[in-house]
Write an enzyme that holds these catalytic residues in place. Structure first.
Site: not given
Ligand code: CAA
Length: 258
Positions: A109, A112
């Site tokens: 998102g 997006e």
């Molecule tokens: N939603 C909720 N929480 C999130 C998040 C998300 N999309 N992305 C990161 N966070 C949170 C993590 O859960 C973490 O929280 P805690 O400390 O409570 O565990 C905090 O943010 C820090 O994140 P990381 O520890 O994972 O940080 P990192 O530096 O190791 O990794 C990252 C960074 C690669 C961006 C990783 O956080 C990640 O892969 N995030 C998810 C990315 C993703 O899949 N996005 C798509 C979401 S679905 C969507 O967007 C649908 C749509 O079309 C609208």
């Protein structure tokens, strides 16, 4: 002034600057944030003092996607009844120019949201991706449509089917972003570009935005016809007379937004 849970909202001259502010969650886009963002964009659209808007995040993340923790337990009927993600469309319907200033992650998102803006300025640290497939879903806020229009089928398919991220250099090469700047200069540069736009004729700028957007919605013939009608209408504005008179007089134009 309004207070926000998830945003920092400032003005820099005629530029509205919105900073997404859920740093601990990497600006994961939860429902409160989207509601606040959409409300603020409407307020800027209605504010005669504002000519353009910049949306930015932190150095680490523009936004790491929709909030996965908020979505994890969602069911179909609830998603359908409430039209989950439908309200994001309001960002793309903002009428004043909207620039995304992206540093760090713009994922799911977040990517997006950036693509709903009129153009994307990227820091050299920016990383774009649609990793939804790895969560057992696909993009739901326009990603399959907008990314494909930006970068073409092959690259969009690869990114959406594998979740691979694109760095800033690749994003610039394929036309996803307009320019890459050093991370330390990103917001300053975005505000400068927005300020330049805000100093031009407001109605003319808005018509130019509307006309470019028509390119994504219609055929070439219809789009060119739409462009020409708006182009003709511009000759009824004071700002057209002023802009051309200023050129001929070798002075700077004084646009009055009428
Ligand atoms: N939603 C909720 N929480 C999130 C998040 C998300 N999309 N992305 C990161 N966070 C949170 C993590 O859960 C973490 O929280 P805690 O400390 O409570 O565990 C905090 O943010 C820090 O994140 P990381 O520890 O994972 O940080 P990192 O530096 O190791 O990794 C990252 C960074 C690669 C961006 C990783 O956080 C990640 O892969 N995030 C998810 C990315 C993703 O899949 N996005 C798509 C979401 S679905 C969507 O967007 C649908 C749509 O079309 C609208």
């Amino acid at each position: 002034p309004a207070t926000f849970e998830t945003l920092i909202v400032e003005t820099r001259g005629a530029v509205g600057l919105v900073t997404l502010d859920r740093p601990k969650q990497l600006n994961a886009l939860n429902s409160v944030l989207i509601r606040e963002l959409v409300g603020q964009l409407r307020a800027f659209d209605a504010d005669p003092a504002i000519g353009a808007v910049v949306i930015t995040g932190s150095q680490k993340a523009f936004a790491a996607g929709a909030d996965i923790k908020e979505m994890a337990e969602l069911g179909f009927v609830e998603a359908y009844i409430h039209d989950f993600l439908g309200e994001w469309d309001a960002v793309a319907r903002t009428r004043k120019p909207l620039i995304a200033a992206v540093a760090g992650y713009a994922l799911g998102g977040g990517c997006e949201l950036a693509m709903m803006c009129d153009f994307i300025l990227a820091a050299d640290t920016a990383k774009f991706g649609q990793p939804e497939i790895t969560l057992g879903i696909m993009p739901g806020a326009g990603g399959t449509q907008r990314l494909t229009r930006f970068v073409g089928k092959s690259k969009a398919m690869e990114m959406i089917l594998t979740g691979r991220l694109m760095d800033a250099a690749e994003a610039e090469r394929v036309g996803l972003v307009s320019r890459v700047v050093p991370a330390a200069d990103l917001v300053e540069e975005a505000v400068k570009v927005a300020g330049k736009i805000a100093g031009l004729s407001r109605p003319i700028v808005m018509m130019a935005k509307e006309s470019v957007n028509a390119a994504y919605e219609t055929t070439l013939t219809e789009g060119a016809r739409f462009e020409r009608r708006l182009f003709h209408a511009m000759f009824s504005t004071d700002d057209q007379k002023e802009g051309m008179a200023a050129f001929i007089d070798k002075r700077s134009p004084d646009f009055r937004n009428r």
